[in-house]
Scaffold this active site. Structure first.
Site, mmCIF file in Angstrom:
data_model
loop_
_atom_site.group_PDB
_atom_site.id
_atom_site.type_symbol
_atom_site.label_atom_id
_atom_site.label_comp_id
_atom_site.label_asym_id
_atom_site.label_seq_id
_atom_site.Cartn_x
_atom_site.Cartn_y
_atom_site.Cartn_z
ATOM 1 N N TRP A 1 0.847 -1.204 0.000
ATOM 2 C CA TRP A 1 0.000 0.000 0.000
ATOM 3 C C TRP A 1 0.882 1.255 0.000
ATOM 4 O O TRP A 1 0.540 2.265 -0.612
ATOM 5 C CB TRP A 1 -0.914 -0.014 1.231
ATOM 6 C CG TRP A 1 -1.767 1.218 1.373
ATOM 7 C CD1 TRP A 1 -3.017 1.426 0.867
ATOM 8 C CD2 TRP A 1 -1.425 2.430 2.063
ATOM 9 N NE1 TRP A 1 -3.469 2.667 1.201
ATOM 10 C CE2 TRP A 1 -2.514 3.315 1.933
ATOM 11 C CE3 TRP A 1 -0.310 2.858 2.777
ATOM 12 C CZ2 TRP A 1 -2.523 4.588 2.493
ATOM 13 C CZ3 TRP A 1 -0.310 4.130 3.339
ATOM 14 C CH2 TRP A 1 -1.412 4.970 3.193
ATOM 15 N N HIS A 2 2.022 1.173 0.680
ATOM 16 C CA HIS A 2 2.881 2.349 0.797
ATOM 17 C C HIS A 2 3.560 2.730 -0.513
ATOM 18 O O HIS A 2 4.007 3.867 -0.672
ATOM 19 C CB HIS A 2 3.946 2.130 1.877
ATOM 20 C CG HIS A 2 3.377 2.139 3.260
ATOM 21 N ND1 HIS A 2 2.890 1.005 3.863
ATOM 22 C CD2 HIS A 2 3.200 3.146 4.147
ATOM 23 C CE1 HIS A 2 2.447 1.314 5.069
ATOM 24 N NE2 HIS A 2 2.616 2.606 5.268
ATOM 25 N N GLY A 3 3.669 1.814 -1.440
ATOM 26 C CA GLY A 3 4.301 2.184 -2.707
ATOM 27 C C GLY A 3 4.597 0.991 -3.582
ATOM 28 O O GLY A 3 4.583 -0.157 -3.128
#
Lengths: 475, 81
Positions: free
Chosen positions: A329-331
């Protein structure tokens, strides 16, 4: 336009005056004003992404109405529409955030097995905050389908929920069943809520400008040139990095929640003293709560229900999958995926040791701080978190491995120690005293202008001349 | 089985799984009312209820329950003896 800037102050002053003086108690007009302000605010951040935000909001609104209509009369159609809506949300994320990552990963894989493959990356705009607003859109459709809330027939309220300016860029990720009803209720100026909001904004500014930005100067210098510094300096920076992350992200969350309170809204809690966690499960119940609770409700629980007869293995699989998704989700990078997987694996001893099911209450002392006997467990958890953040911070796995290697080599001695010591003292104060400040009767009796003025003075004297970017704006 | 009787058995299962003899359930009880009832223990309770009544819930109905009354509806619908 960041929240701790002069341009935002001007923007908010105009909005505040119109909101409470021109449109006081006129809910519909207040919502229109918030919607327009939210789109103006978003345009400053990512004007080209406005059509994506607007179209996805309109489509989700109409899907919500249809799902509610079919929930009783045609459950299969309702399920299908929910699936379409969720796939649209995931599709938006996959296209805008992950497409180039998939292309380059496939190309690398084919090249590694001897098949020549040239990756062509597309020039795709990444709308800021897409990870936050798509999660809001998807949770709305799921909640309507699960009959946990009615589909709203107020489009302006719905669009305001999606685009609400304090939270659109960096969360917290508000839930529709908690936020939309607030948009429909009458809102007049509430002195106590506004006071709490103002306090929280000042606290958030202090975290960001006096802690995060100061630590960033040291951490960035050392961790970006780890081969030069190496050894104890790199280890020191690594141990400081969780505090920088916390001060940066919790600082923004506090400012967002505070701005929401000034406008009469209660926004979801995002942090709950994460460094008082005694194991990694507690840590994730206290860190980025709005994201972890979202993934718990919509990924972990359905998976765990599916694997419920597998005992601890079912729980373990569900946790590892959920944590890996939290990482991604963060990247769009394998290092983020590995960061999530690493945290998922840290849960395994807790799952198989039965710790997950038996929650031990955190006993507090007379200052409402955790008892000293918990310190070893809290420090160990902190170190595990710090190790994981090396993966989080690195662009490639090779870079992460080099940072780990540098911890055991290079020169000994702390570089720029003199600049960091006052910050460390502030950290000791900010994390522990804030809890005491919130709950300890001796401190909370102090009148709020005294505390806020003290913090404002600290900000004035200690903050950098230029404010750094918020780390979570990149997600 | 009558609803009251089902509730009595479900209450016993909750006390057993959550290791808390003080739990008293009503049809309106929700997860917010029982401290130990979280996303993990929820699944343990479901497995224990399915085993006790020898039934199998669907994922959709598990996810749609808002309170104990709705769990009891699902058990009662299966005409448990």
């Amino acid at each position: 336009m960041v929240v701790n800037s002069f341009s935002f102050l001007l923007f908010f002053a105009i909005l505040f005056a119109l909101y409470y003086f021109a449109f006081n108690e006129r809910t519909k007009l207040q919502n229109w004003l918030l919607l327009i302000a939210s789109y103006v605010f978003y345009a400053f951040a990512s004007i080209k992404a406005i059509p994506i935000l607007a179209v996805s909001t309109i489509v989700t609104y109409y899907l919500g109405l249809r799902i509610a209509k079919y929930n009783d009369s045609n459950p299969r159609a309702a399920s299908m529409l929910t699936t379409i809506g969720v796939c649209l949300g995931i599709g938006l994320l996959l296209y805008f955030k992950y497409l180039n990552f998939f292309i380059s990963s496939f190309a690398s894989f084919f090249n590694s097995v001897g098949l020549q493959c040239n990756a062509h990356n597309f020039n795709i705009l990444l709308p800021i905050g897409i990870s936050f607003f798509t999660f809001k859109l998807m949770s709305y459709l799921i909640e309507v389908h699960r009959r946990k809330m009615d589909a709203t027939t107020d489009f302006v309220a719905f669009a305001t929920f999606v685009a609400f300016f304090p939270t659109i860029l960096s969360g917290p990720i508000d839930r529709p069943d908690k936020f939309i009803p607030q948009l429909k209720a009458k809102r007049t100026f509430d002195y106590n809520l506004a006071k709490a909001g103002f306090n929280q904004i000042v606290w958030g500014m202090f975290l960001k400008m006096c802690i995060a930005d100061k630590l960033a100067v040291y951490n960035d210098s050392v961790l970006n040139s780890y081969s030069f510094f190496g050894g104890s300096s790199a280890l020191f920076a690594l141990l400081l990095y969780p505090l920088q992350m916390y001060a940066d992200f919790a600082g923004y969350s506090d400012m967002a929640i505070g701005v929401g309170k000034l406008l009469g809204f209660k926004i979801a809690l995002n942090f709950d003293y994460p460094f008082f966690a005694r194991n990694i499960a507690e840590y994730w119940r206290k860190w980025h709560i709005s994201l972890t609770s979202w993934l718990t409700d919509y990924v972990f629980i359905p998976l765990n229900i599916h694997f419920r007869n597998w005992g601890n293995w079912g729980v373990a699989i569900s946790i590892v999958v959920t944590m890996t998704l939290i990482g991604f989700w963060h990247g769009a990078n394998w290092t983020f995926g590995l960061f999530g997987l690493y945290h998922g694996l840290l849960f395994l001893p807790l799952v198989f040791g039965g710790v997950m099911l038996k929650r031990r209450k955190l006993k507090l002392n007379s200052w409402n701080l955790p008892e000293v006997r918990y310190l070893p467990a809290m420090l160990l958890t902190y170190v595990f978190v710090a190790i994981g953040l090396v993966l989080f911070r690195s662009d490639t796995l090779a870079e992460a491995l080099c940072i780990f290697e540098s911890l055991f080599g290079g020169q000994f001695g702390f570089s720029w120690c003199g600049n960091v010591i006052p910050i460390l003292l502030l950290i000791l104060l900010f994390h522990d005293l804030h809890k005491a400040f919130n709950f300890c009767p001796r401190i909370s009796k102090l009148p709020f202008p005294i505390i806020s003025s003290f913090l404002l003075l600290l900000i004035l004297f200690l903050s950098n001349t230029s404010t750094g970017d918020f780390i979570y704006f990149h997600f | 089985m009558e609803r009251n009787e089902i509730l009595k058995h479900v209450n016993e299962i909750f006390r057993d799984v959550l290791d808390n003899e003080d739990i008293i359930l009503t049809e309106t009880t929700t997860a917010d009312d029982v401290e130990e009832w979280d996303s993990l223990t929820h699944i343990q309770i479901i497995v224990a209820v399915e085993k006790y009544f020898n039934i199998r819930f669907t994922s959709t109905e598990i996810l749609s329950w808002k309170n104990i009354g709705e769990l009891i509806n699902s058990i009662a619908d299966r005409n448990v003896a």
